[in-house]
Design a protein around this motif. Structure first.
Motif, PDB file in Angstrom:
ATOM      1  N   ASP A  63      -2.135   2.905   4.263  1.00 35.59           N
ATOM      2  CA  ASP A  63      -2.291   2.360   2.880  1.00 35.59           C
ATOM      3  C   ASP A  63      -3.281   3.106   1.981  1.00 35.59           C
ATOM      4  O   ASP A  63      -2.975   3.631   0.708  1.00 35.59           O
ATOM      5  CB  ASP A  63      -3.214   1.058   3.205  1.00 35.59           C
ATOM      6  CG  ASP A  63      -2.248  -0.060   3.759  1.00 35.59           C
ATOM      7  OD1 ASP A  63      -0.942   0.100   3.629  1.00 35.59           O
ATOM      8  OD2 ASP A  63      -2.630  -0.956   3.948  1.00 35.59           O
ATOM      9  N   ALA A  64      -4.158   4.146   2.462  1.00 33.86           N
ATOM     10  CA  ALA A  64      -4.894   5.080   1.874  1.00 33.86           C
ATOM     11  C   ALA A  64      -4.088   6.051   1.300  1.00 33.86           C
ATOM     12  O   ALA A  64      -4.312   6.519   0.224  1.00 33.86           O
ATOM     13  CB  ALA A  64      -6.214   5.309   2.619  1.00 33.86           C
ATOM     14  N   LEU A  65      -3.102   6.392   2.087  1.00 34.50           N
ATOM     15  CA  LEU A  65      -2.184   7.612   1.610  1.00 34.50           C
ATOM     16  C   LEU A  65      -0.812   7.015   0.984  1.00 34.50           C
ATOM     17  O   LEU A  65      -0.153   8.087   0.525  1.00 34.50           O
ATOM     18  CB  LEU A  65      -1.979   8.458   2.953  1.00 34.50           C
ATOM     19  CG  LEU A  65      -3.184   9.212   3.515  1.00 34.50           C
ATOM     20  CD1 LEU A  65      -2.717   9.802   4.939  1.00 34.50           C
ATOM     21  CD2 LEU A  65      -3.659  10.268   2.591  1.00 34.50           C
ATOM     22  N   GLY A  66      -0.590   5.820   0.839  1.00 34.77           N
ATOM     23  CA  GLY A  66       0.604   5.665   0.151  1.00 34.77           C
ATOM     24  C   GLY A  66       1.852   5.559   1.273  1.00 34.77           C
ATOM     25  O   GLY A  66       2.721   5.792   0.498  1.00 34.77           O
ATOM     26  N   VAL A  67       1.576   5.643   2.476  1.00 37.53           N
ATOM     27  CA  VAL A  67       2.672   5.878   3.409  1.00 37.53           C
ATOM     28  C   VAL A  67       3.123   4.482   3.720  1.00 37.53           C
ATOM     29  O   VAL A  67       2.367   3.530   4.092  1.00 37.53           O
ATOM     30  CB  VAL A  67       2.061   6.679   4.578  1.00 37.53           C
ATOM     31  CG1 VAL A  67       3.182   6.658   5.838  1.00 37.53           C
ATOM     32  CG2 VAL A  67       1.610   8.230   4.134  1.00 37.53           C
TER      33      VAL A  67
END
Length: 210
Positions: free
Chosen positions: A164-168
């Protein structure tokens, strides 16, 4: 907070190329069961994803028969039942592709990557021992440690939170292939962040987080 230099796109690209030069990441994940009476965990599903030059390449996964009943708590986590693995091969018969993927290749260093890599390596070392195979020597990289080292964090160290933090996108959590694919995308994103920070030496980065 550490200040990093503002790099031009060409400088970032050069740093990215330098980080990836000569390495092949084998991103692994295992789903497991405990054994009656205790002892090392046994693998019921294993997967890998290969990463080279900043891209995810080949992938493999398979269900494996551990030779013991899958405990109820493990079933609730990953959904793999005794029926799923009843006709599947054991590790020694079915995990040949993993054994091959971990072998060193001329001109490339093999780096084993996972989220909480020590857990998966302990499972695989035990399975390799039972199969009568020698576990190839390789450096390891733990995305759970790499992320905070690069300034990426979240409310918990879970793979899903890091995604979620990396947009994955994390498809099929607690499926070995789904987790290996997500972790591969995560490590690619993290090494891109490292390049944007001006980091060019993979060995130094590996040493810093190990």
């Amino acid at each position: 907070m550490t200040a990093y230099p503002e790099l031009t796109p060409s400088e970032v690209a050069a740093a990215r190329d330098a980080l990836w030069a000569g390495i092949r990441l084998v991103v692994i994940d295992t789903e497991t069961t405990s054994q009656p009476g205790g002892g090392p965990l046994r693998a019921v599903q294993v997967a890998y994803r290969i990463c080279r030059a900043g891209s995810a390449k080949g992938r493999w996964s398979d269900y494996l028969n551990p030779g013991v009943l899958i405990d109820k708590m493990s079933q609730r986590i990953h959904g793999i039942t005794d029926e799923h693995v009843a006709t599947q091969p054991d590790f020694a018969t079915g995990a040949g592709p993993l054994q091959a993927a971990l072998q060193p290749l001329d001109g490339e260093r093999t780096i084993v990557v996972a989220h909480n890599v020590g857990f998966d390596l302990a499972v695989l070392r035990h399975e390799f021992e039972l199969a009568g195979w020698e576990m190839p020597e390789a450096s390891t990289l733990d995305t759970m440690k790499l992320a905070p080292h690069l300034g990426v964090s979240g409310p918990s160290p879970k793979l899903s939170v890091l995604c979620d933090a990396l947009g994955v996108t994390h498809h099929d959590a607690h499926d070995a292939q789904g987790d290996a694919d997500a972790c591969a995308d995560v490590v690619i994103a993290l090494l891109d962040i490292a390049a944007r920070q001006g980091r060019r030496d993979f060995d130094t980065l590996l040493e810093d987080v190990s």
